[in-house]
Design an enzyme around this catalytic site. Structure first.
Site, PDB file in Angstrom:
ATOM      1  N   HIS A  13       0.858  -1.194   0.000  1.00  0.00           N
ATOM      2  CA  HIS A  13       0.000   0.000   0.000  1.00  0.00           C
ATOM      3  C   HIS A  13       0.889   1.237   0.000  1.00  0.00           C
ATOM      4  O   HIS A  13       1.925   1.258   0.638  1.00  0.00           O
ATOM      5  CB  HIS A  13      -0.894   0.027   1.252  1.00  0.00           C
ATOM      6  CG  HIS A  13      -2.085   0.905   1.106  1.00  0.00           C
ATOM      7  ND1 HIS A  13      -2.033   2.267   1.273  1.00  0.00           N
ATOM      8  CD2 HIS A  13      -3.360   0.614   0.769  1.00  0.00           C
ATOM      9  CE1 HIS A  13      -3.230   2.789   1.049  1.00  0.00           C
ATOM     10  NE2 HIS A  13      -4.060   1.811   0.753  1.00  0.00           N
ATOM     11  N   ASP A  63      -7.914  -5.382   0.116  1.00  0.00           N
ATOM     12  CA  ASP A  63      -8.396  -6.289  -0.940  1.00  0.00           C
ATOM     13  C   ASP A  63      -8.016  -7.744  -0.703  1.00  0.00           C
ATOM     14  O   ASP A  63      -8.480  -8.632  -1.428  1.00  0.00           O
ATOM     15  CB  ASP A  63      -7.824  -5.830  -2.292  1.00  0.00           C
ATOM     16  CG  ASP A  63      -8.415  -4.493  -2.698  1.00  0.00           C
ATOM     17  OD1 ASP A  63      -7.650  -3.552  -2.959  1.00  0.00           O
ATOM     18  OD2 ASP A  63      -9.656  -4.385  -2.698  1.00  0.00           O
TER      19      ASP A  63
HETATM   20  C1  SDX Z   1      -6.274  -0.057  -2.868  1.00  0.00           C
HETATM   21  O1  SDX Z   1      -4.503   4.422  -2.040  1.00  0.00           O
HETATM   22  C2  SDX Z   1      -5.456   3.865  -1.424  1.00  0.00           C
HETATM   23  O2  SDX Z   1      -5.887   4.278  -0.354  1.00  0.00           O
HETATM   24  C3  SDX Z   1      -6.054   2.659  -2.122  1.00  0.00           C
HETATM   25  C4  SDX Z   1      -7.042   1.808  -1.336  1.00  0.00           C
HETATM   26  C5  SDX Z   1      -8.326   2.539  -1.063  1.00  0.00           C
HETATM   27  O3  SDX Z   1      -8.988   2.185  -0.080  1.00  0.00           O
HETATM   28  O4  SDX Z   1      -8.708   3.414  -1.888  1.00  0.00           O
HETATM   29  O5  SDX Z   1      -6.472   1.396  -0.115  1.00  0.00           O
HETATM   30  C6  SDX Z   1      -7.438   0.555  -2.140  1.00  0.00           C
HETATM   31  O6  SDX Z   1      -6.046   0.281  -3.988  1.00  0.00           O
HETATM   32  C7  SDX Z   1      -5.391  -1.027  -2.131  1.00  0.00           C
HETATM   33  C8  SDX Z   1      -4.168  -1.515  -2.995  1.00  0.00           C
HETATM   34  C9  SDX Z   1      -4.701  -2.645  -3.894  1.00  0.00           C
HETATM   35  N1  SDX Z   1      -3.643  -3.036  -4.873  1.00  0.00           N
HETATM   36  C10 SDX Z   1      -3.014  -4.212  -4.750  1.00  0.00           C
HETATM   37  O7  SDX Z   1      -3.173  -5.016  -3.840  1.00  0.00           O
HETATM   38  C11 SDX Z   1      -2.063  -4.503  -5.908  1.00  0.00           C
HETATM   39  C12 SDX Z   1      -0.743  -5.062  -5.375  1.00  0.00           C
HETATM   40  N2  SDX Z   1      -0.017  -3.979  -4.691  1.00  0.00           N
HETATM   41  C13 SDX Z   1       0.858  -3.188  -5.436  1.00  0.00           C
HETATM   42  O8  SDX Z   1       0.778  -3.144  -6.783  1.00  0.00           O
HETATM   43  C14 SDX Z   1       1.419  -1.970  -4.712  1.00  0.00           C
HETATM   44  O9  SDX Z   1       1.744  -2.366  -3.450  1.00  0.00           O
HETATM   45  C15 SDX Z   1       0.550  -0.721  -4.663  1.00  0.00           C
HETATM   46  C16 SDX Z   1       0.108  -0.310  -6.032  1.00  0.00           C
HETATM   47  C17 SDX Z   1      -0.624  -0.951  -3.797  1.00  0.00           C
HETATM   48  C18 SDX Z   1       1.411   0.381  -4.062  1.00  0.00           C
HETATM   49  O10 SDX Z   1       2.411   0.645  -4.960  1.00  0.00           O
HETATM   50  P1  SDX Z   1       3.580   1.692  -4.656  1.00  0.00           P
HETATM   51  O11 SDX Z   1       3.367   2.386  -3.354  1.00  0.00           O
HETATM   52  O12 SDX Z   1       3.740   2.533  -5.867  1.00  0.00           O
HETATM   53  O13 SDX Z   1       4.792   0.778  -4.412  1.00  0.00           O
HETATM   54  P2  SDX Z   1       5.757   0.248  -5.561  1.00  0.00           P
HETATM   55  O14 SDX Z   1       4.950  -0.339  -6.671  1.00  0.00           O
HETATM   56  O15 SDX Z   1       6.730   1.351  -5.885  1.00  0.00           O
HETATM   57  O16 SDX Z   1       6.515  -0.960  -4.826  1.00  0.00           O
HETATM   58  C19 SDX Z   1       7.616  -0.706  -3.959  1.00  0.00           C
HETATM   59  C20 SDX Z   1       8.406  -2.025  -3.966  1.00  0.00           C
HETATM   60  C21 SDX Z   1       8.761  -2.504  -5.380  1.00  0.00           C
HETATM   61  O17 SDX Z   1       9.911  -3.321  -5.257  1.00  0.00           O
HETATM   62  P3  SDX Z   1      11.379  -2.654  -5.610  1.00  0.00           P
HETATM   63  O18 SDX Z   1      11.237  -1.943  -6.952  1.00  0.00           O
HETATM   64  O19 SDX Z   1      11.637  -1.673  -4.466  1.00  0.00           O
HETATM   65  O20 SDX Z   1      12.329  -3.823  -5.613  1.00  0.00           O
HETATM   66  O21 SDX Z   1       7.591  -3.079  -3.414  1.00  0.00           O
HETATM   67  C22 SDX Z   1       7.330  -4.038  -4.413  1.00  0.00           C
HETATM   68  C23 SDX Z   1       7.621  -3.404  -5.750  1.00  0.00           C
HETATM   69  O22 SDX Z   1       7.987  -4.375  -6.739  1.00  0.00           O
HETATM   70  N3  SDX Z   1       5.927  -4.416  -4.301  1.00  0.00           N
HETATM   71  C24 SDX Z   1       5.443  -5.652  -4.412  1.00  0.00           C
HETATM   72  C25 SDX Z   1       4.063  -5.532  -4.187  1.00  0.00           C
HETATM   73  N4  SDX Z   1       3.751  -4.249  -3.972  1.00  0.00           N
HETATM   74  C26 SDX Z   1       4.898  -3.565  -4.061  1.00  0.00           C
HETATM   75  N5  SDX Z   1       6.061  -6.819  -4.696  1.00  0.00           N
HETATM   76  C27 SDX Z   1       5.260  -7.922  -4.726  1.00  0.00           C
HETATM   77  N6  SDX Z   1       3.918  -7.896  -4.508  1.00  0.00           N
HETATM   78  C28 SDX Z   1       3.290  -6.731  -4.246  1.00  0.00           C
HETATM   79  N7  SDX Z   1       1.970  -6.681  -4.043  1.00  0.00           N
END
Ligand code: SDX
Length: 428
Positions: free
Chosen positions: A307, A364
């Site tokens: 998140h 989620d």
């Molecule tokens: C919602 O914003 C809100 O409030 C949203 C929400 C709401 O109520 O409105 O809470 C609802 O959207 C919840 C989030 C639902 N999405 C997911 O579950 C999808 C999976 N999660 C990710 O895609 C990610 O964690 C996000 C999109 C939620 C957040 O992305 P960020 O903050 O931009 O983080 P990032 O993509 O830059 O990741 C940072 C690191 C990366 O690794 P490195 O490049 O540092 O090596 O963490 C890793 C990412 O690859 N990473 C994950 C991961 N999420 C981040 N690796 C594996 N699995 C994951 N789920």
């Protein structure tokens, strides 16, 4: 705490005001930076940028705190319900009995869709996703009630109570009517004697004889899911709602646009992606361990994890995780994918990859398991998220409309071609 920040650029100093919120969050106000320095700030994905001051919802991502209008989500989940929470978010206070009764009456009044809205949503291609149908249906609804969608801010504020009740009511009716149409079943009209969730479950799943018989635990589980999704400050879809509202557009347009923003798999679409991920893991015979390894290698993403704001456990996930047990027990169903979800969480929370990146289950991760147990098809899960989030979006529309803030118009840093002259076709 200091009241200003000093910025030095090329031997020039700029004093920038500091804004402090009611929970002591602090921001450097750069509203005049460009005018004074010709510089803008840059913040890819807005992770460090506040777009507004708001009184609707407070999140402390490090402590895993979420409050609607000052009330903690854990207390609301235990003591309140979705319709009370709608009133709280929309108007800033928990309703009196009379105010709640008035909101319920308004919502019941609007529960059956006008024929022209019904024909619009059912004219959409049969392969149209329920989120596309909802977004389109909301715009059609605004067209059916033009007096509530004038784009004249004063009029739209005056008519907001009816517009909000209509939209909160109709998100259910649009979803249920399209679901019945898609499955060749007759529409079940709204039954105003039923509560918000009971009525929705009845419109979705009642047998043709109209018998309801929805177990109380089922409608309670759905009510909890809607309550937990009701708002979440400046997330992708709510910021979209505010962006549209800032241009003076009506609530129907703002909520329709927010619905489109919520659809993406990184945002609200994650609840569908989680179930597909868990089903794939289950069918592959993996207990989740192999999948976690593939996620660490970047070959897959652990949907429902991570998140932008929560660097601790999402408080909503905590509540939903325990609600899973209650709902499945009440329904007398077992869920093999719940065991896989639990294993994924157990493995991930002990793994340095996830620990270092502060990746925890988000809202989620468990919600889809409950929705599947309640009998909803997977492709409606994000619509259910939208139904829950609608009062939050409307509260933010109202906040923008009442505070009359400027139109949102971010800047950019141009990285394209420098000036060049036209080349005639014959010379290309
Ligand atoms: C919602 O914003 C809100 O409030 C949203 C929400 C709401 O109520 O409105 O809470 C609802 O959207 C919840 C989030 C639902 N999405 C997911 O579950 C999808 C999976 N999660 C990710 O895609 C990610 O964690 C996000 C999109 C939620 C957040 O992305 P960020 O903050 O931009 O983080 P990032 O993509 O830059 O990741 C940072 C690191 C990366 O690794 P490195 O490049 O540092 O090596 O963490 C890793 C990412 O690859 N990473 C994950 C991961 N999420 C981040 N690796 C594996 N699995 C994951 N789920």
């Amino acid at each position: 705490m200091s009241k200003s920040a000093d910025l030095r650029i090329n031997d020039q100093s700029y004093s920038l005001d500091i804004i402090t919120g009611t929970e002591q969050e602090q921001a450097i106000d750069v509203s005049n930076l460009r005018k004074e320095s010709k510089f803008i700030t840059f913040d890819d994905g807005y992770g460090n940028t506040g777009s507004c001051e708001s009184s609707v919802t407070y999140i402390d991502g490090d402590s895993g705190i979420l409050r609607y209008r000052g009330y903690d989500i854990t207390e609301l989940a235990e003591k309140s319900n979705f319709l009370e929470t709608c009133h709280l978010l929309l108007y800033g206070e928990l309703p009196t009995a009379d105010e709640l009764g008035l909101l319920e009456q308004r919502i019941s009044k609007f529960a059956n869709l006008p024929d022209e809205v019904l024909s619009t949503i059912n004219a959409l291609p049969s392969s149209a996703h329920p989120m596309a149908v909802l977004s389109c249906g909301l715009q059609a609804l605004g067209g059916a009630f033009p007096e509530l969608a004038t784009n004249d801010r004063k009029k739209d504020i005056e008519n907001f109570d009816d517009a909000a009740a209509l939209i909160i009511s109709a998100t259910r009716s649009i979803t249920a009517s399209r679901y019945r149409h898609q499955h060749g079943k007759p529409i079940i009209p709204s039954d105003s004697s039923k509560g918000y969730c009971d009525n929705f479950l009845s419109m979705m799943f009642s047998s043709e004889t109209g018998q309801s018989g929805v177990p109380e635990q089922v409608s309670n589980a759905l009510d909890l899911i809607f309550l937990l999704h009701a708002d979440h400050e400046q997330n992708c879809s709510t910021s979209t709602c505010r962006m549209i509202a800032s241009g003076g557009a009506n609530p129907f347009a703002s909520v329709a646009g927010a619905t489109s923003a919520l659809w993406g798999p990184l945002h609200g679409g994650a609840n569908m992606a989680v179930i597909r991920m868990l089903n794939e893991i289950h069918e592959s015979g993996d207990d989740g361990s192999r999948f976690v390894e593939s996620a660490k290698l970047g070959k897959s993403r652990l949907m429902g994890f991570g998140h932008r704001v929560y660097r601790n456990y999402d408080p909503r996930a905590k509540i939903l995780k325990s609600a899973c047990d209650d709902a499945l027990e009440a329904l007398g169903v077992s869920s093999p994918i719940l065991e896989i979800a639990r294993k994924l969480e157990e493995v991930a929370l002990q793994d340095p990859y996830f620990i270092q990146r502060k990746l925890y289950p988000n809202v989620d991760f468990y919600s889809g398991i409950i929705l599947q147990a309640l009998g909803f098809p997977t492709d409606t899960f994000t619509v259910l998220f939208a139904i829950g989030r609608t009062p939050g979006w409307l509260a933010h529309w109202r906040e923008i409309a009442l505070t009359g803030k400027k139109i949102h118009r971010p800047r950019q840093i141009y990285q394209g071609s420098n000036l060049r002259s036209y080349t005639p076709l014959s010379e290309r």
